[in-house]
Design a protein around this motif. Structure first.
Motif, mmCIF file in Angstrom:
data_model
loop_
_atom_site.group_PDB
_atom_site.id
_atom_site.type_symbol
_atom_site.label_atom_id
_atom_site.label_comp_id
_atom_site.label_asym_id
_atom_site.label_seq_id
_atom_site.Cartn_x
_atom_site.Cartn_y
_atom_site.Cartn_z
ATOM 1 N N SER A 44 0.826 -1.201 0.000
ATOM 2 C CA SER A 44 0.000 0.000 0.000
ATOM 3 C C SER A 44 0.865 1.258 0.000
ATOM 4 O O SER A 44 1.914 1.307 0.654
ATOM 5 C CB SER A 44 -0.924 0.013 1.213
ATOM 6 N N ARG A 45 0.419 2.246 -0.718
ATOM 7 C CA ARG A 45 1.085 3.542 -0.773
ATOM 8 C C ARG A 45 0.051 4.621 -0.494
ATOM 9 O O ARG A 45 -1.016 4.629 -1.103
ATOM 10 C CB ARG A 45 1.726 3.773 -2.151
ATOM 11 N N SER A 46 0.369 5.501 0.418
ATOM 12 C CA SER A 46 -0.565 6.570 0.760
ATOM 13 C C SER A 46 -0.583 7.623 -0.340
ATOM 14 O O SER A 46 0.377 7.735 -1.126
ATOM 15 C CB SER A 46 -0.167 7.212 2.084
ATOM 16 N N PRO A 47 -1.654 8.416 -0.432
ATOM 17 C CA PRO A 47 -1.688 9.511 -1.424
ATOM 18 C C PRO A 47 -0.523 10.484 -1.258
ATOM 19 O O PRO A 47 0.013 10.982 -2.256
ATOM 20 C CB PRO A 47 -3.027 10.190 -1.141
ATOM 21 N N ALA A 48 -0.110 10.746 -0.006
ATOM 22 C CA ALA A 48 1.000 11.670 0.241
ATOM 23 C C ALA A 48 2.315 11.102 -0.282
ATOM 24 O O ALA A 48 3.157 11.838 -0.820
ATOM 25 C CB ALA A 48 1.114 11.967 1.730
ATOM 26 N N GLU A 49 2.518 9.790 -0.137
ATOM 27 C CA GLU A 49 3.750 9.171 -0.627
ATOM 28 C C GLU A 49 3.822 9.239 -2.145
ATOM 29 O O GLU A 49 4.876 9.551 -2.721
ATOM 30 C CB GLU A 49 3.834 7.718 -0.165
ATOM 31 N N GLU A 50 2.705 8.973 -2.813
ATOM 32 C CA GLU A 50 2.726 9.010 -4.274
ATOM 33 C C GLU A 50 2.839 10.441 -4.790
ATOM 34 O O GLU A 50 3.435 10.682 -5.841
ATOM 35 C CB GLU A 50 1.481 8.318 -4.835
ATOM 36 N N PHE A 51 2.281 11.405 -4.071
ATOM 37 C CA PHE A 51 2.447 12.800 -4.472
ATOM 38 C C PHE A 51 3.929 13.174 -4.417
ATOM 39 O O PHE A 51 4.448 13.838 -5.337
ATOM 40 C CB PHE A 51 1.637 13.712 -3.553
ATOM 41 N N TYR A 52 4.623 12.759 -3.365
ATOM 42 C CA TYR A 52 6.033 13.093 -3.192
ATOM 43 C C TYR A 52 6.909 12.382 -4.217
ATOM 44 O O TYR A 52 7.734 13.010 -4.898
ATOM 45 C CB TYR A 52 6.462 12.722 -1.776
ATOM 46 N N THR A 53 6.732 11.079 -4.363
ATOM 47 C CA THR A 53 7.630 10.301 -5.219
ATOM 48 C C THR A 53 7.300 10.419 -6.703
ATOM 49 O O THR A 53 8.195 10.444 -7.545
ATOM 50 C CB THR A 53 7.614 8.819 -4.807
ATOM 51 N N ARG A 54 6.012 10.526 -7.030
ATOM 52 C CA ARG A 54 5.615 10.469 -8.434
ATOM 53 C C ARG A 54 5.252 11.827 -9.040
ATOM 54 O O ARG A 54 5.219 11.958 -10.269
ATOM 55 C CB ARG A 54 4.428 9.505 -8.595
ATOM 56 N N ASN A 55 4.965 12.820 -8.199
ATOM 57 C CA ASN A 55 4.621 14.132 -8.740
ATOM 58 C C ASN A 55 5.712 15.168 -8.461
ATOM 59 O O ASN A 55 6.107 15.913 -9.363
ATOM 60 C CB ASN A 55 3.292 14.615 -8.160
ATOM 61 N N VAL A 56 6.215 15.203 -7.221
ATOM 62 C CA VAL A 56 7.271 16.169 -6.895
ATOM 63 C C VAL A 56 8.605 15.709 -7.485
ATOM 64 O O VAL A 56 9.273 16.455 -8.210
ATOM 65 C CB VAL A 56 7.392 16.353 -5.370
ATOM 66 N N LEU A 57 8.998 14.481 -7.176
ATOM 67 C CA LEU A 57 10.296 13.973 -7.626
ATOM 68 C C LEU A 57 10.236 13.321 -9.008
ATOM 69 O O LEU A 57 11.209 13.373 -9.758
ATOM 70 C CB LEU A 57 10.832 12.941 -6.616
ATOM 71 N N ARG B 183 13.782 18.484 -13.679
ATOM 72 C CA ARG B 183 12.386 18.876 -13.453
ATOM 73 C C ARG B 183 12.314 20.409 -13.477
ATOM 74 O O ARG B 183 12.827 21.072 -12.571
ATOM 75 C CB ARG B 183 11.907 18.350 -12.108
ATOM 76 N N TRP B 184 11.694 20.963 -14.516
ATOM 77 C CA TRP B 184 11.689 22.425 -14.653
ATOM 78 C C TRP B 184 10.945 23.101 -13.506
ATOM 79 O O TRP B 184 11.293 24.221 -13.107
ATOM 80 C CB TRP B 184 11.096 22.839 -16.004
ATOM 81 N N GLN B 185 9.927 22.423 -12.958
ATOM 82 C CA GLN B 185 9.197 23.011 -11.822
ATOM 83 C C GLN B 185 10.116 23.190 -10.620
ATOM 84 O O GLN B 185 10.091 24.222 -9.943
ATOM 85 C CB GLN B 185 8.000 22.135 -11.452
ATOM 86 N N LEU B 186 10.934 22.159 -10.348
ATOM 87 C CA LEU B 186 11.865 22.246 -9.226
ATOM 88 C C LEU B 186 12.977 23.247 -9.514
ATOM 89 O O LEU B 186 13.452 23.941 -8.604
ATOM 90 C CB LEU B 186 12.454 20.864 -8.932
ATOM 91 N N MET B 187 13.388 23.327 -10.778
ATOM 92 C CA MET B 187 14.424 24.288 -11.131
ATOM 93 C C MET B 187 13.929 25.720 -10.896
ATOM 94 O O MET B 187 14.679 26.582 -10.411
ATOM 95 C CB MET B 187 14.854 24.109 -12.588
ATOM 96 N N LEU B 188 12.664 25.983 -11.214
ATOM 97 C CA LEU B 188 12.094 27.299 -10.964
ATOM 98 C C LEU B 188 12.027 27.586 -9.463
ATOM 99 O O LEU B 188 12.344 28.696 -9.014
ATOM 100 C CB LEU B 188 10.694 27.385 -11.578
ATOM 101 N N CYS B 189 11.635 26.579 -8.681
ATOM 102 C CA CYS B 189 11.603 26.742 -7.219
ATOM 103 C C CYS B 189 12.995 27.046 -6.676
ATOM 104 O O CYS B 189 13.162 27.924 -5.819
ATOM 105 C CB CYS B 189 11.040 25.483 -6.558
ATOM 106 N N LEU B 190 13.993 26.315 -7.175
ATOM 107 C CA LEU B 190 15.368 26.537 -6.704
ATOM 108 C C LEU B 190 15.869 27.916 -7.110
ATOM 109 O O LEU B 190 16.586 28.572 -6.344
ATOM 110 C CB LEU B 190 16.290 25.445 -7.264
ATOM 111 N N PHE B 191 15.486 28.362 -8.294
ATOM 112 C CA PHE B 191 15.880 29.700 -8.740
ATOM 113 C C PHE B 191 15.316 30.759 -7.795
ATOM 114 O O PHE B 191 16.022 31.716 -7.425
ATOM 115 C CB PHE B 191 15.380 29.938 -10.164
#
Length: 606
Positions: A198-211, A226-234
């Motif tokens: 089993s995988r919680s919704p929060a785990e899949e959001f982190y591993t499959r959407n954020v990362l 990941r351009w979204q993360l690159m923008l956040c880091l900028f």
């Protein structure tokens, strides 16, 4: 010589009763005449007093900067996890002992060194023990490695912060495009079976959407950026640049927000967590003493490592921040106050985390241990957000939680980069003293480019590798050598006289014994123990291959190697070589007690 704000040097004390030792009576950059007893080996250099060095606008600017650096994301997740893993309430005994005899003395030592010599981590060794100057370069490289991965974690938090502005948090359910059939939502639903798959919704959001880590097969194929993360880091580095570009006068104002806001948020989350169903289960699990654990040496090693990485001696940050203090500032009191604040913050954070873990265990109908098995960023990006998503007012609590994470991370980033900036500008004042803005911009660009590998689909694997090997044993070894160089080579009596020149009172016997013997032993204990027990490196279901471990050791050695390299350089280039020293061999044959020490004295003192 780097521009200095202090008028005295090791062993060179001002007139007794001087109202402001270390400062001249006028604003001209002239040497301060100081009556100095003739030293046995070589005359101590006299530093000059100038007004060119920045100073903190207020005492609280300095204190908040030190607290902000010491209190970081590790206080929120690592201390609670290490505490319950190593005996709960019983763990507080080795933790407090290690703090008293190891962490706080080293913390005090660095504050005193930076304040007295008023220079950064590289050029300070000209005044302490020049042959150890490689320590300063090693510190700067380690700080660079930290900036490569630590700011990426802040970027993850910024991604969550942006995603939190929604009436329904995106990690609340399994109806999103990134979810898989293994996604299991158990909050508010009866008769849900939770299995190992089993995988919680929060785990899949982190591993499959954020990362999007599922798009990477490991370190051999990390995937694209990941351009979204690159923008956040900028955005993160933009904030960092405009906080540091003008020096401590700007960063000292920013920390009034970034260092105080986390405490307001922690207080709000503590009250909310205490009112959740099952919260008491988490608190009992967190603090229930397991006295038998105290017989396990691993517990003592974990306590020593926790207090060292929590307080942060050896990173050069305390040297840099305290170098902008007035010469007579009470650094002893600062060390005690900030250390207490740091340790108490870690302890209170445990209640914030474990009240929520108890709530989750109640909802899943499992033991707290099953929920609390995750550590590291997973606790911050999966477990806690998952609990928040199912609270009343989830959007509000998600926003303030990730705001807290961002501010906690920014404070530590300010400190780490300021250590590099101060060290380099003090070492090359003629070249960079009037170009701080350009240098900071260049440093930020280097850190941003160096972080790109951590923004890929497999970037989390790179983050873990840098965290384990880029800092780890290297920074502990640096701290050990620093303590040895100051206490044994520079001399504990000389260092104590420096403290007396600033505070009017020499350190007591307890501090002197800690600096000479106990604190170095404390660090040596951590180094040996960490080398003897090296558990396999894993992240999620990925086991790091052997070649990556080798790469990790190379990364760790790439910073530490500058210490022996500079020692060799000093041996070769110091006037009077080993060959020249050996010319005294004939005289030594006639007189076995005749030993030529001039060459080695120059290495240590010139």
């Amino acid at each position: 010589m780097p521009q200095q704000d202090s008028a005295v040097m090791a062993g060179s004390l001002t007139h007794h009763g001087s109202p402001n030792p270390g400062y001249t009576a006028n604003n001209n950059a002239v040497p301060v005449p100081v009556p100095v007893p003739a030293p046995a080996l070589a005359p101590a250099p006299v530093l000059t007093q100038t007004n060119s060095r920045d100073k903190w606008s207020k005492k609280m600017d300095f204190l908040l900067s030190v607290i902000g650096f010491a209190v970081d994301l590790g206080n929120v997740w690592r201390f609670p996890y290490v505490c319950y893993q190593n005996g709960g309430g019983a763990f507080l005994i080795p933790y407090i002992l290690m703090a008293i005899f190891g962490g706080v003395p080293l913390f005090y030592m660095e504050l005193a060194l930076g304040q007295f010599h008023r220079t950064g981590a590289i050029s300070i060794w000209k005044h302490i023990c020049p042959i150890f100057k490689g320590i300063g370069y090693a510190i700067c490289i380690i700080a660079l490695y930290v900036s490569f991965y630590y700011n990426t974690i802040i970027a993850w938090a910024l991604f969550y912060f942006y995603s939190s502005f929604s009436s329904i948090l995106p990690w609340t359910n399994c109806d999103n495009v990134w979810n898989t059939p293994d996604c299991t939502n158990y909050f508010g639903i009866d008769n849900v079976t939770w299995t190992n798959a089993s995988r919680s919704p929060a785990e899949e959001f982190y591993t499959r959407n954020v990362l999007e880590i599922h798009k990477s097969s490991g370190l051999k194929n990390v995937g694209g950026v990941r351009w979204q993360l690159m923008l956040c880091l900028f955005l993160i580095f933009t904030i960092v640049y405009f906080s540091l570009w003008k020096g401590v006068k700007t960063s000292g104002k920013v920390v009034w927000v970034t260092a105080t806001l986390p405490y307001i948020v922690l207080f709000i989350l503590l009250i909310r967590g205490a009112t959740l169903p099952g919260a008491w289960r988490g608190v009992v699990f967190y603090l229930k003493p397991q006295w038998g654990k105290l017989l396990d040496t691993t517990v003592w090693v974990d306590a020593a490592a926790q207090i060292f990485f929590s307080l942060g001696p050896g990173f050069g940050v305390l040297l840099a921040l305290s170098s902008y203090n007035p010469f007579t500032n009470n650094c002893y009191r600062d060390a005690i106050v900030t250390s207490l604040v740091n340790c108490l913050t870690s302890f209170v954070s445990g209640f914030v985390i474990f009240t929520v873990l108890g709530y989750m265990a109640e909802m899943r109908q499992v033991e707290v241990e099953e929920v609390a098995r995750d550590k590291g960023p997973s606790l911050l990006f999966i477990t806690y957000p998952e609990a928040i998503a199912n609270m009343m007012g989830s959007t509000f609590f998600a926003i303030i939680f990730f705001t807290m994470m961002i501010t906690l991370g920014l404070d530590s980033t300010f400190g780490g980069l300021e250590a590099i900036i101060t060290a380099v500008l003090d070492e090359y004042p003629d070249l960079l003293s009037n170009r701080r803005e350009l240098f900071v911009l260049g440093l930020v660009i280097v850190c941003f480019v160096g972080s790109l590998s951590t923004l890929t689909n497999g970037g989390a694997y790179v983050v873990k590798l840098l965290e384990e090997f880029g800092v780890g044993s290297s920074i502990i070894a640096v701290g050990f050598l620093e303590a040895i160089a100051v206490s044994w080579f520079y001399g504990i009596n000389r260092f104590s006289n420096d403290v007396k020149a600033m505070l009017g009172k020499a350190p007591g016997l307890f501090w002197r014994v800690c600096w000479v013997a106990i604190s170095p032993a404390f660090l040596a204990y951590i180094i040996v123990s960490s080398l003897l027990k090296a558990p396999p490196l894993t992240l999620f279901d990925y086991k790091y291959p052997d070649w990556s471990i080798t790469v990790g050791y190379i990364v760790g050695f790439s910073s530490f190697m500058w210490i022996p390299i500079y020692m060799v350089y000093k041996l070769v280039w110091t006037p009077g070589s080993l060959k020249q020293a050996s010319r005294f061999g004939d005289r030594a044959k006639n007189n076995p007690n005749a030993i030529n020490m001039n060459f080695f004295i120059r290495l240590l003192l010139e």
